[in-house]
Scaffold this motif. Sequence first.
Motif, PDB file in Angstrom:
ATOM      1  N   LEU A 112      11.379  12.803   6.121  1.00 24.87           N
ATOM      2  CA  LEU A 112      10.100  14.059   6.471  1.00 24.87           C
ATOM      3  C   LEU A 112      11.064  15.229   6.363  1.00 24.87           C
ATOM      4  O   LEU A 112      10.892  15.766   5.488  1.00 24.87           O
TER       5      LEU A 112
ATOM      6  N   PRO B  43       0.791  -1.337  -0.011  1.00 26.50           N
ATOM      7  CA  PRO B  43       0.003  -0.224  -0.387  1.00 26.50           C
ATOM      8  C   PRO B  43       1.290   0.959   0.642  1.00 26.50           C
ATOM      9  O   PRO B  43       1.611   1.751   0.274  1.00 26.50           O
TER      10      PRO B  43
ATOM     11  N   ALA C 106      11.676   7.351   9.349  1.00 25.47           N
ATOM     12  CA  ALA C 106      10.424   8.179   9.076  1.00 25.47           C
ATOM     13  C   ALA C 106      10.607   9.605   8.743  1.00 25.47           C
ATOM     14  O   ALA C 106      10.371  10.812   8.601  1.00 25.47           O
ATOM     15  N   GLU C 107      10.547   9.999  10.290  1.00 27.72           N
ATOM     16  CA  GLU C 107      10.525  11.671  10.389  1.00 27.72           C
ATOM     17  C   GLU C 107      12.144  12.290  10.242  1.00 27.72           C
ATOM     18  O   GLU C 107      11.937  13.590   9.584  1.00 27.72           O
TER      19      GLU C 107
ATOM     20  N   LEU D 139       0.727   4.996   1.403  1.00 28.21           N
ATOM     21  CA  LEU D 139       0.058   5.932   1.847  1.00 28.21           C
ATOM     22  C   LEU D 139       0.578   7.573   1.465  1.00 28.21           C
ATOM     23  O   LEU D 139       1.356   7.506   1.263  1.00 28.21           O
ATOM     24  N   LYS D 140      -1.359   8.496   1.298  1.00 25.33           N
ATOM     25  CA  LYS D 140      -0.260  10.101   1.377  1.00 25.33           C
ATOM     26  C   LYS D 140      -0.712  10.733   2.228  1.00 25.33           C
ATOM     27  O   LYS D 140      -1.700  10.308   2.846  1.00 25.33           O
ATOM     28  N   ILE D 141       0.188  11.417   2.555  1.00 23.19           N
ATOM     29  CA  ILE D 141       0.394  12.574   3.758  1.00 23.19           C
ATOM     30  C   ILE D 141       0.399  13.891   3.500  1.00 23.19           C
ATOM     31  O   ILE D 141       1.775  13.531   3.184  1.00 23.19           O
ATOM     32  N   GLY D 142       0.010  14.261   3.652  1.00 21.56           N
ATOM     33  CA  GLY D 142       0.326  16.639   2.747  1.00 21.56           C
ATOM     34  C   GLY D 142       1.182  15.638   1.293  1.00 21.56           C
ATOM     35  O   GLY D 142       0.422  15.252   0.717  1.00 21.56           O
TER      36      GLY D 142
ATOM     37  N   PHE E  46       4.567   7.445   1.470  1.00 18.87           N
ATOM     38  CA  PHE E  46       4.775   6.144   2.409  1.00 18.87           C
ATOM     39  C   PHE E  46       4.567   5.031   2.218  1.00 18.87           C
ATOM     40  O   PHE E  46       3.620   4.886   1.380  1.00 18.87           O
TER      41      PHE E  46
END
Lengths: 117, 117
Positions: B110, B5, B106-107, B7-10, B14
């Motif tokens: 980003l 999958p 991940a942080e 994932l879209k965030i902003g 991901f």
Amino acid sequence: MERVPILKIGKTLFVSIQIDLQDESVMQLQEDLAEELAGTGAHGVIIDITAVEIVDSFIGRMLATIGSISRLFDAETVLVGMRPAVAITLTELGLSLRGVRTALNAEKGLALLNGSA
Amino acid sequence: MERVPILKIGKTLFVSIQIDLQDESVMQLQEDLAEELAGTGAHGVIIDITAVEIVDSFIGRMLATIGSISRLFDAETVLVGMRPAVAITLTELGLSLRGVRTALNAEKGLALLNGSA
């Protein structure tokens, strides 16, 4: 044993469930999540189940348990990416997932956690 | 076939790689990613490989290819959560992963994408 990774971004933990969860990996995930919540002070947990095509009462209970664990650490749980068939099965199983909120996708889940939805 | 999958965030996509990728699922992932990039106009792709314990040249090439695809859509790729053994193998295989940046988690990935690291 396969392990589900937990990503931390800001004050939110992301868990994307892709593997077939067995008893052992579920226990491990709950333990990892509790440790992450305690260690990071995260306020929200987003569980992505886009890749989950079939649920049973075991998975349903796991989701509810994760919600309960998170609440003990003052974090809210949002379930995102649920497939229609999964929603129907959860309903048929009578699993109401109390304490777990849902959103259509990760972005909306995050907005929900941040109070903007 | 299992599907990874996205994932879209902003403005960021991901991708968390947890399953053993076969030819078919890699093709599917690249196709899905290209479609997401085209459809959403995302500027960054974070690929989490925390759960990847073993890499071979196939996986190495896949990561490089994803980087190249993303660049065509004006998006940057950051690889996060690489295990020490994986880093050693990639080096031994002579895969430099040109065009793909890396970050510890991940942080930080980003933050890298947002220009604050």
